[in-house]
Design an enzyme around this catalytic site. Structure first.
Site, PDB file in Angstrom:
ATOM      1  N   SER A   1      85.963   7.085 -18.179  1.00  0.00           N
ATOM      2  CA  SER A   1      85.024   8.040 -18.773  1.00  0.00           C
ATOM      3  C   SER A   1      84.515   9.037 -17.724  1.00  0.00           C
ATOM      4  CB  SER A   1      83.882   7.283 -19.445  1.00  0.00           C
ATOM      5  OG  SER A   1      83.051   8.157 -20.154  1.00  0.00           O
ATOM      6  N   HIS A   2      83.193   9.072 -17.502  1.00  0.00           N
ATOM      7  CA  HIS A   2      82.598  10.030 -16.567  1.00  0.00           C
ATOM      8  C   HIS A   2      82.227   9.377 -15.237  1.00  0.00           C
ATOM      9  CE1 HIS A   2      79.304   8.039 -18.637  1.00  0.00           C
ATOM     10  NE2 HIS A   2      78.554   8.289 -17.580  1.00  0.00           N
TER      11      HIS A   2
ATOM     12  N   ARG B   1      84.307  -2.285 -17.829  1.00  0.00           N
ATOM     13  CA  ARG B   1      84.420  -1.242 -16.805  1.00  0.00           C
ATOM     14  C   ARG B   1      84.111  -1.812 -15.430  1.00  0.00           C
ATOM     15  NH1 ARG B   1      81.313   4.280 -18.118  1.00  0.00           N
ATOM     16  NH2 ARG B   1      82.208   3.743 -20.141  1.00  0.00           N
TER      17      ARG B   1
ATOM     18  N   HIS C   1      77.935  12.937 -26.773  1.00  0.00           N
ATOM     19  CA  HIS C   1      78.791  12.406 -27.834  1.00  0.00           C
ATOM     20  C   HIS C   1      78.387  13.074 -29.149  1.00  0.00           C
ATOM     21  CE1 HIS C   1      80.723   9.043 -25.692  1.00  0.00           C
ATOM     22  NE2 HIS C   1      79.570   8.832 -25.096  1.00  0.00           N
TER      23      HIS C   1
ATOM     24  N   ASP D   1      87.216  11.791 -20.124  1.00  0.00           N
ATOM     25  CA  ASP D   1      88.179  11.453 -21.170  1.00  0.00           C
ATOM     26  C   ASP D   1      87.965  12.268 -22.438  1.00  0.00           C
ATOM     27  OD1 ASP D   1      85.779  10.066 -21.720  1.00  0.00           O
ATOM     28  OD2 ASP D   1      86.823   8.473 -22.792  1.00  0.00           O
TER      29      ASP D   1
ATOM     30  N   LYS E   1      88.010   0.988 -23.487  1.00  0.00           N
ATOM     31  CA  LYS E   1      87.249   1.159 -24.729  1.00  0.00           C
ATOM     32  C   LYS E   1      88.122   0.641 -25.870  1.00  0.00           C
ATOM     33  CE  LYS E   1      84.782   5.338 -23.209  1.00  0.00           C
ATOM     34  NZ  LYS E   1      84.583   6.795 -23.422  1.00  0.00           N
TER      35      LYS E   1
ATOM     36  N   ASP F   1      85.573  12.730 -24.632  1.00  0.00           N
ATOM     37  CA  ASP F   1      84.850  12.346 -25.849  1.00  0.00           C
ATOM     38  C   ASP F   1      83.398  12.848 -25.819  1.00  0.00           C
ATOM     39  OD1 ASP F   1      83.766  10.553 -24.026  1.00  0.00           O
ATOM     40  OD2 ASP F   1      84.271   8.745 -25.162  1.00  0.00           O
ATOM     41  N   ARG F   2      83.007  13.524 -24.702  1.00  0.00           N
ATOM     42  CA  ARG F   2      81.662  14.099 -24.598  1.00  0.00           C
ATOM     43  C   ARG F   2      81.779  15.580 -24.244  1.00  0.00           C
ATOM     44  NH1 ARG F   2      77.739  12.032 -20.993  1.00  0.00           N
ATOM     45  NH2 ARG F   2      79.344  11.765 -19.412  1.00  0.00           N
TER      46      ARG F   2
ATOM     47  N   ASP G   1      83.845  15.713 -20.456  1.00  0.00           N
ATOM     48  CA  ASP G   1      83.777  14.642 -19.459  1.00  0.00           C
ATOM     49  C   ASP G   1      85.197  14.138 -19.178  1.00  0.00           C
ATOM     50  OD1 ASP G   1      84.301  13.114 -21.765  1.00  0.00           O
ATOM     51  OD2 ASP G   1      83.048  11.454 -21.089  1.00  0.00           O
TER      52      ASP G   1
END
Length: 473
Positions: free
Chosen positions: A110-111, A22, A333, A248, A120, A250-251, A246
């Site tokens: 992500s966030h 990242r 998550h 993407d 990822k 996933d959270r 978030d």
């Protein structure tokens, strides 16, 4: 397969993280990095006798360019690339799992703020992280890749199958819920719009358009400020529940009908009680930042609570090792292996929690209000040099051992006392130390914070200002 020397590529020193790659686009992360990731990861897959890699990307403005360079790098290593397109990270995981690919890479920040992006990865069915990411960096820097070959690419649409699979686990009975969703302009937007059309009840979607500028608010549902719009809409609509994602998806973030936030560990209590009805005695995993209330409630519900290291890749690996049907982190998550595939998926977690709420006799707010009350600090993060942060943890652990304190050293140090507990750990992704404390009373929490400050000062660090940081939990 013998090594072939290709064009060497060195990544920015800050970009190779514990769980992903990242950086800041145009500064520490470029299209050339994306190509090198594809070329090197493709070589790793090839050396594992694999050939197919699924690729997806989120809604950030830089993602299409990075995805294209990534695909070119994978094909140059002879990979057959399945391009899933734009969507949530868990949809890519679903594609990789159900299509049995040899690996997958998601282009996502992500966030993080809009100018960040990243990657990822999964190798086979397992997360690709830690030492594997460092090895990828070493191979790229040495130009140690397979001979250039001509791979292939094709676009596939798994969204219909993914949404149908999400819907297939709906178990809410006949009660019709009123639900507010805050997509947060995340990459779930199009999938979410189709999902809610298939779910019973009345659904309102906020910030449904995918927008990498995140104009409404920062896409991180673990920060209370980012849930203010959702809380207001729940009140206005007199909704039963509010759900946020978030960047993407996933959270997950959740608020009840009264607008009270259920933090990650409180949500896991709700989910664990439900899962344990069909998996009595099962192991339920949570990270070291989770409340003691969670571990106690899992035990009370007939489960075996297991505290483990923070980090979605680490949790997933432990889950597979123990056969746990459910795990979660304070960060939002949630991992279901009960009826699902073991990866973190906020959309799937949402369907499961909605089913639970629809089967409840009373309002969702009854759950939070019935939990044992504790007072806690939020997660406190403060700067500490990468070369020093782990030394500090070792020093604190040594002093605590000498003093005979009750310490868990799974991830940093988590100290239990008659007043509650406090935690100090080194972040795996940033040059920071992370602290948290939870007490049974305000006075007890102050004593816990004082102990934490004392240990930091003993290691020559200036303690962060903990004043005004207490909150009911």
């Amino acid at each position: 397969m013998s090594a072939t020397l290709g064009a060497a590529h060195t990544f920015h020193a800050t970009s190779l993280r514990e769980y992903d790659i990242r950086g800041i686009v145009g500064q520490t992360l470029h299209a050339a990095d994306a190509y090198a990731i594809g070329r090197t990861f493709g070589s790793i897959v090839s050396r594992h006798e694999g050939r197919t890699v699924a690729v997806g990307y989120d809604g950030r403005l830089s993602s299409p360019e990075l995805e294209e360079a990534l695909v070119q790098g994978l094909m140059a290593s002879g990979m057959e690339v399945l391009r899933v397109g734009r969507g949530p990270t868990p949809m890519l995981y679903y594609a990789a799992t159900t299509l049995a690919t040899d690996g997958c890479i998601m282009v996502t920040g992500s966030h993080n703020p809009p100018n960040y992006n990243g990657f990822k990865m999964m190798l086979g069915r397992k997360p690709f992280f830690g030492a594997q990411i460092q090895e990828l960096g070493r191979l790229a820097a040495a130009g140690d890749v397979v001979a250039e070959a001509k791979g292939s690419e094709r676009s596939i649409d798994v969204s219909h199958d993914y949404i149908a699979r999400l819907i297939s686990d709906w178990d809410g009975g006949d009660r019709l819920l009123k639900v507010v969703w805050d997509n947060g302009n995340s990459s779930a937007g199009e999938v979410l719009a189709r999902l809610v059309r298939s779910l019973p009840g009345e659904h309102t979607v906020l910030n449904g358009e995918i927008d990498g500028n995140f104009p409404a608010h920062h896409p991180d549902p673990t920060v209370a400020k980012n849930l203010e719009q959702l809380i207001a809409a729940v009140a206005e609509k007199k909704a039963d529940i509010g759900i946020a994602f978030d960047g993407d998806a996933d959270r997950i973030g959740v608020v009840d009908n009264k607008g009270q936030i259920l933090w990650g560990d409180q949500l896991l209590v709700v989910l664990a009680r439900d899962v344990l009805k069909t998996h009595p005695g099962a192991t339920i995993i949570a990270d070291v930042k989770a409340s003691q209330v969670l571990f106690d409630e899992v035990q009370r519900a007939g489960g075996v609570p297991l505290m483990w290291k923070t980090g979605h890749s680490l949790i997933k690996a432990k889950m597979a090792e123990t056969g746990s049907p459910l795990a979660g982190e304070m960060s939002g998550h949630v991992f279901f292996a009960d009826r699902w595939y073991g990866f973190d998926d906020a959309l799937y977690a949402a369907v499961r929690v909605l089913g639970i709420v629809a089967r409840m006799n009373g309002p969702f707010s009854d759950v939070k209000e019935a939990l044992p009350h504790a007072v806690s600090t939020p997660e406190l993060r403060f700067d500490c040099d990468d070369t020093r942060k782990f030394q500090v943890i070792d020093e604190v652990a040594g002093r605590l051992k000498q003093s005979g304190a009750q310490v868990s050293a799974i991830d940093g140090v988590r100290v239990r006392t008659a007043d509650g507990w406090w935690l100090l750990r080194a972040s795996n992704t940033q040059a920071v130390l992370v602290a948290r404390a939870e007490g049974f009373s305000e006075d007890g929490l102050e004593r816990l914070k004082a102990e934490l400050v004392h240990q930091l000062e003993a290691s020559g660090l200036e303690a962060p200002d903990f004043s005004g940081e207490n909150a009911g939990h």
